[in-house]
Write an enzyme that holds these catalytic residues in place. Structure first.
Site, PDB file in Angstrom:
ATOM      1  N   HIS A 122      -9.291  -0.783   3.213  1.00  0.00           N
ATOM      2  CA  HIS A 122     -10.027  -0.457   4.446  1.00  0.00           C
ATOM      3  C   HIS A 122     -11.305  -1.278   4.560  1.00  0.00           C
ATOM      4  O   HIS A 122     -12.366  -0.772   4.929  1.00  0.00           O
ATOM      5  CB  HIS A 122     -10.355   1.040   4.482  1.00  0.00           C
ATOM      6  N   ASP A 179       0.864  -1.174   0.000  1.00  0.00           N
ATOM      7  CA  ASP A 179       0.000   0.000   0.000  1.00  0.00           C
ATOM      8  C   ASP A 179       0.902   1.226   0.000  1.00  0.00           C
ATOM      9  O   ASP A 179       2.065   1.153   0.413  1.00  0.00           O
ATOM     10  CB  ASP A 179      -0.915   0.006   1.225  1.00  0.00           C
ATOM     11  N   GLU A 197       2.285   3.911  -4.369  1.00  0.00           N
ATOM     12  CA  GLU A 197       1.710   2.592  -4.671  1.00  0.00           C
ATOM     13  C   GLU A 197       2.683   1.788  -5.526  1.00  0.00           C
ATOM     14  O   GLU A 197       2.918   0.595  -5.280  1.00  0.00           O
ATOM     15  CB  GLU A 197       0.378   2.750  -5.411  1.00  0.00           C
TER      16      GLU A 197
END
Length: 227
Positions: free
Chosen positions: A198, A82, A120
């Site tokens: 998330h 991430d 990323e």
């Protein structure tokens, strides 16, 4: 400086002794009936682990396997990454969780000024550079559709072939990192899979924590490809 704690996990994803809370936490998050405790010495941790490990259960219990996003196979290298920046552009960081057999390794890093997409990409690049075993099947999980689509749909290869010009005649951004990533994956048996960010995936969320933590560090280096 206070003495460093040692963490023993008797019941978890991978029972054992861990030198940091971050390592131990990965083994117990989401594990029903997890049993763990902190100690100030290795001998105490080992004694407690022997007393509290249910050997019969541990021996017969099937290990969770990676089905999509949350387990792993011993012959496959699993990478979660991430990245992001605080402000976009702004201070940025990347987070990585590498899983191979019984080994789980965390990596993070940051830059003083960068973008979400660059971090990323950087997460995937650093993860692949870290690998010592390159003859295994590799699966990269990321919540970046930018990275996944760029690789799996052949966009990045097309941009490079066209001298980093996209089909809309605009210049492809982050060509330095795309080129590096393409070179790294060329000889590998590798697959990129998108996961929703998330959304309760512990490894994805851990990568996010690592990335944010890195972005908040002081005296970060320069992202030379951006500044």
């Amino acid at each position: 400086m206070p003495p460093k704690k040692i963490y023993a996990v008797a019941k978890g994803i991978k029972p054992g002794i861990y030198n940091s809370w971050d390592e131990a936490k990965i083994q117990i998050d989401g594990f029903s009936g997890a049993l763990f405790k902190s100690f100030m010495s290795m001998s105490e941790a080992e004694d407690w682990l022997k007393e509290n490990s249910d050997k019969k259960i541990l021996r017969n219990k099937k290990e969770p396997h990676l089905t999509g996003t949350d387990s792993h196979k011993s012959n496959e290298i699993i990478i979660y990454t991430d990245g992001g920046s605080l402000g976009n552009p702004g201070p940025g960081g990347y987070g990585i969780v590498l899983i191979y057999g019984d080994t789980i390794k965390e990596i993070n890093g940051g830059f003083r000024l960068t973008t979400n997409n660059r971090m990323e990409l950087m997460g995937a690049i650093v993860a692949l550079k870290t690998l010592k075993k390159r003859d295994r099947k590799i699966t990269v999980y990321t919540d970046s559709s930018y990275v996944v689509n760029g690789i799996t749909k052949g966009w990045a290869k097309g941009w490079r072939k066209n001298n980093w010009i996209k089909s809309d005649k605009q210049k492809a951004v982050n060509s330095d990192l795309w080129g590096e990533l393409l070179d790294l994956i060329e000889p590998l048996d590798i697959n990129f899979i998108w996961v929703k960010g998330h959304a309760g995936n512990k490894y994805n969320e851990r990568c996010d924590e690592l990335a944010v933590s890195a972005a908040k560090e002081k005296d970060l280096p320069v992202d030379k490809g951006y500044e």
